[in-house]
Scaffold this motif. Structure first.
Motif, PDB file in Angstrom:
ATOM      1  N   UNK A  90       0.685  33.737  67.634  1.00 16.32           N
ATOM      2  CA  UNK A  90       0.593  34.799  66.425  1.00 16.32           C
ATOM      3  C   UNK A  90       0.277  35.868  67.632  1.00 16.32           C
ATOM      4  N   UNK A  91      -0.643  36.912  68.058  1.00 13.92           N
ATOM      5  CA  UNK A  91       0.001  38.048  69.327  1.00 13.92           C
ATOM      6  C   UNK A  91       1.343  37.817  69.405  1.00 13.92           C
ATOM      7  N   UNK A  92       2.382  37.641  69.871  1.00 10.79           N
ATOM      8  CA  UNK A  92       3.228  38.101  70.514  1.00 10.79           C
ATOM      9  C   UNK A  92       4.199  38.381  69.112  1.00 10.79           C
ATOM     10  N   UNK A  93       4.009  37.185  67.940  1.00 18.89           N
ATOM     11  CA  UNK A  93       4.972  37.322  66.648  1.00 18.89           C
ATOM     12  C   UNK A  93       4.205  38.501  66.244  1.00 18.89           C
ATOM     13  N   UNK A  94       3.011  39.272  66.117  1.00 13.97           N
ATOM     14  CA  UNK A  94       2.480  40.286  65.977  1.00 13.97           C
ATOM     15  C   UNK A  94       2.735  41.957  66.647  1.00 13.97           C
ATOM     16  N   UNK A  95       3.453  41.141  68.341  1.00 17.13           N
ATOM     17  CA  UNK A  95       3.587  42.309  68.862  1.00 17.13           C
ATOM     18  C   UNK A  95       4.879  42.834  68.454  1.00 17.13           C
ATOM     19  N   UNK A  96       5.991  41.832  68.561  1.00 16.87           N
ATOM     20  CA  UNK A  96       6.620  42.210  68.017  1.00 16.87           C
ATOM     21  C   UNK A  96       7.554  42.690  67.169  1.00 16.87           C
ATOM     22  N   UNK A  97       6.396  42.461  65.723  1.00 15.60           N
ATOM     23  CA  UNK A  97       6.645  42.892  64.940  1.00 15.60           C
ATOM     24  C   UNK A  97       6.327  44.684  64.779  1.00 15.60           C
ATOM     25  N   UNK A  99       6.161  46.592  67.381  1.00  8.31           N
ATOM     26  CA  UNK A  99       7.701  47.313  68.416  1.00  8.31           C
ATOM     27  C   UNK A  99       8.573  46.905  67.365  1.00  8.31           C
ATOM     28  N   UNK A 100       8.743  46.475  66.465  1.00  8.92           N
ATOM     29  CA  UNK A 100       9.855  46.763  65.680  1.00  8.92           C
ATOM     30  C   UNK A 100      10.092  48.030  64.509  1.00  8.92           C
ATOM     31  N   UNK A 101       8.670  47.671  64.346  1.00  9.08           N
ATOM     32  CA  UNK A 101       7.926  48.572  62.948  1.00  9.08           C
ATOM     33  C   UNK A 101       8.213  50.285  63.922  1.00  9.08           C
ATOM     34  N   UNK A 102       7.836  50.028  64.668  1.00 10.21           N
ATOM     35  CA  UNK A 102       7.130  51.483  66.217  1.00 10.21           C
ATOM     36  C   UNK A 102       8.688  51.898  65.949  1.00 10.21           C
ATOM     37  N   UNK A 103      10.600  51.458  66.180  1.00 12.84           N
ATOM     38  CA  UNK A 103      11.153  52.153  66.959  1.00 12.84           C
ATOM     39  C   UNK A 103      11.821  52.222  65.182  1.00 12.84           C
TER      40      UNK A 103
END
Length: 130
Positions: A90-97, A99-103
């Motif tokens: 869940x932490x990994x998925x949230x970090x990926x999301x 990163x995408x949002x910041x991009x």
């Protein structure tokens, strides 16, 4: 039954000594707590672990033993590791999301000055040719 015995001593049908290692952590009003820990680790192992643990962290150790025993009963293969693995995922998925949002935010911030500059140029050209 004597109400002064802890859950461990009640389970083992013995008199609860005044210096019982179990009594502060396995009260008589919650026998399921001791039974859960006993089922996974065994009574003598729990007593040994508590005795080897410094007194100021024994309550936490007893809580951890209980939680780990519950997890092992619910999931005999993975136990606590299964829960930890799910949380890490869940932490990994949230970090990926994130990163995408910041991009996406960076792209929009880059485009905004371009739009403002284009509208300024259009305004200048419109005023020049009037």
């Amino acid at each position: 039954m004597i109400s002064g015995r802890c859950a461990a001593c009640k389970n083992q049908r013995r008199k609860c000594p005044s210096d019982c290692i179990f009594s502060p952590y396995f009260p008589p009003n919650d026998p399921q707590r001791y039974l859960t820990v006993h089922r996974i680790y065994g009574g003598s192992n729990v007593g040994r672990m508590l005795q080897k643990t410094p007194p100021y962290v024994r309550a936490r150790a007893a809580d951890c033993l209980y939680y780990e025993a519950q997890c092992r009963i619910e999931d005999p293969v993975y136990g606590c590791f299964g829960i930890i693995s799910q949380l890490v995922q869940q932490i990994h998925n949230t970090q990926s999301e994130l990163t995408k949002t910041q991009a996406q935010i960076n792209i929009l911030e880059f485009q905004t000055p371009q739009v403002e500059m284009n509208s300024s140029i259009e305004q200048f050209q419109a005023s020049w040719f009037e």
